[in-house]
Design an enzyme around this catalytic site. Structure first.
Site, PDB file in Angstrom:
ATOM      1  N   THR A 128      42.462  40.689  40.208  1.00 19.30           N
ATOM      2  CA  THR A 128      43.843  40.826  39.741  1.00 19.30           C
ATOM      3  C   THR A 128      44.219  42.301  39.711  1.00 19.30           C
ATOM      4  O   THR A 128      43.427  43.157  40.111  1.00 19.30           O
ATOM      5  CB  THR A 128      44.026  40.155  38.363  1.00 19.30           C
ATOM      6  OG1 THR A 128      45.413  40.080  38.043  1.00 19.30           O
ATOM      7  CG2 THR A 128      43.327  40.943  37.250  1.00 19.30           C
ATOM      8  N   ASN A 129      45.406  42.611  39.270  1.00 20.15           N
ATOM      9  CA  ASN A 129      45.867  43.980  39.066  1.00 20.15           C
ATOM     10  C   ASN A 129      46.192  44.154  37.596  1.00 20.15           C
ATOM     11  O   ASN A 129      46.522  43.181  36.919  1.00 20.15           O
ATOM     12  CB  ASN A 129      47.163  44.222  39.852  1.00 20.15           C
ATOM     13  CG  ASN A 129      46.904  44.660  41.265  1.00 20.15           C
ATOM     14  OD1 ASN A 129      45.834  45.139  41.595  1.00 20.15           O
ATOM     15  ND2 ASN A 129      47.903  44.501  42.109  1.00 20.15           N
ATOM     16  N   SER A 130      46.181  45.382  37.143  1.00 23.81           N
ATOM     17  CA  SER A 130      46.574  45.643  35.759  1.00 23.81           C
ATOM     18  C   SER A 130      48.097  45.661  35.681  1.00 23.81           C
ATOM     19  O   SER A 130      48.739  46.493  36.314  1.00 23.81           O
ATOM     20  CB  SER A 130      46.003  46.993  35.324  1.00 23.81           C
ATOM     21  OG  SER A 130      46.391  47.257  34.017  1.00 23.81           O
ATOM     22  N   ALA A 176      53.002  43.395  40.116  1.00 23.85           N
ATOM     23  CA  ALA A 176      51.854  44.036  40.761  1.00 23.85           C
ATOM     24  C   ALA A 176      51.002  42.925  41.377  1.00 23.85           C
ATOM     25  O   ALA A 176      49.954  42.564  40.832  1.00 23.85           O
ATOM     26  CB  ALA A 176      51.054  44.834  39.741  1.00 23.85           C
ATOM     27  N   PRO A 177      51.481  42.338  42.495  1.00 22.75           N
ATOM     28  CA  PRO A 177      50.716  41.231  43.089  1.00 22.75           C
ATOM     29  C   PRO A 177      49.357  41.728  43.577  1.00 22.75           C
ATOM     30  O   PRO A 177      49.245  42.845  44.063  1.00 22.75           O
ATOM     31  CB  PRO A 177      51.594  40.802  44.282  1.00 22.75           C
ATOM     32  CG  PRO A 177      52.943  41.389  44.022  1.00 22.75           C
ATOM     33  CD  PRO A 177      52.695  42.646  43.252  1.00 22.75           C
TER      34      PRO A 177
END
Ligand code: C5P
Length: 217
Positions: free
Chosen positions: A22-24, A89-90
């Protein structure tokens, strides 16, 4: 009144039923933009990955998990919208294979092979009809102006919001809003709610009013 699509939060790409990349991203900037757009009298559709916050109750919220789902939902919503603000933030990478069972530890290293996921803002930007507009975000740690403008061009954005890594999960942000000529239209620092208001005021002047004028012309 415009109908505005806002992407928000992170997406997840699963390796197995319990682990994911994932992204933050907290969704705070997307939520603040939704609130600011609603306060200006616009309709808002938020397409969001998993976040721990509540979006304004007047916004239509579509929940997604993966980048592919975010793209598919946006592709369904975008034709009925006047513009897109890509504040999400995909996750940019997905495993080439997903295990249906939890991957067991073996004591050895685990090699992951990743594919790039589709870029939501770039894909929608490439299909914009006349008077439809897109605004992207760029989070840069080096050569920020050059990279942000390159991103604006590559993703066919009408404006791009440049911010730094300190924006992640924080209630505050420091941004510059750039146009395709590389001009700084806005530079501000403060609470995300206040920044969202200033971004939306500029989007209103630069994009929404201009689109209205050319539709009426
Ligand atoms: O390339 P980068 O991820 O830095 O670009 C940031 C911008 O692109 C943001 O507006 C983000 O929402 C959008 N983006 C996207 N789909 C991706 C990656 C980024 O829409 N897969």
């Amino acid at each position: 009144m415009a109908r505005i699509l806002i992407t928000s939060g992170p997406t997840r790409q699963y390796l197995d039923p319990v682990r994911y990349l994932t992204n933050s991203s907290s969704g705070k900037m997307g939520s603040a933009l939704a609130g600011a757009a609603l306060n200006l009298g616009h309709q808002v559709v938020v397409v969001t990955g998993p976040v721990d916050l509540k979006y304004p109750s007047e916004a239509e919220v579509r929940q997604v998990l993966t980048t592919d789902e975010m793209l598919a939902t946006c592709q369904r919503e975008f034709p009925a919208c006047d513009g897109l603000i890509g504040a999400a933030a995909p996750c940019d990478y997905m495993p080439t294979s997903v295990s249906s069972q939890k991957i067991s530890k073996t004591g050895e290293s685990l090699k992951l092979e990743l594919w790039e996921t589709p870029d939501v803002v770039a894909t929608l930007g490439a299909t914009k009809r006349a008077n439809q507009w897109t605004v992207g975000f760029a989070l840069e740690t080096e050569d920020p102006h050059f990279r942000a403008i390159t991103k604006l061009e590559r993703k066919s954005c009408d404006l791009i919001v440049l911010n730094g890594p300190e924006a992640m999960t924080s209630d505050r942000n420091s941004i510059e809003l750039l146009d395709p000529q590389g001009r700084t239209l806005l530079e501000c620092e403060g609470a995300k709610t206040e920044i969202a208001k200033q971004i939306m005021d500029m989007v209103e002047r630069q994009l929404i009013e201009k689109a209205k004028c050319s539709t009426n012309a």
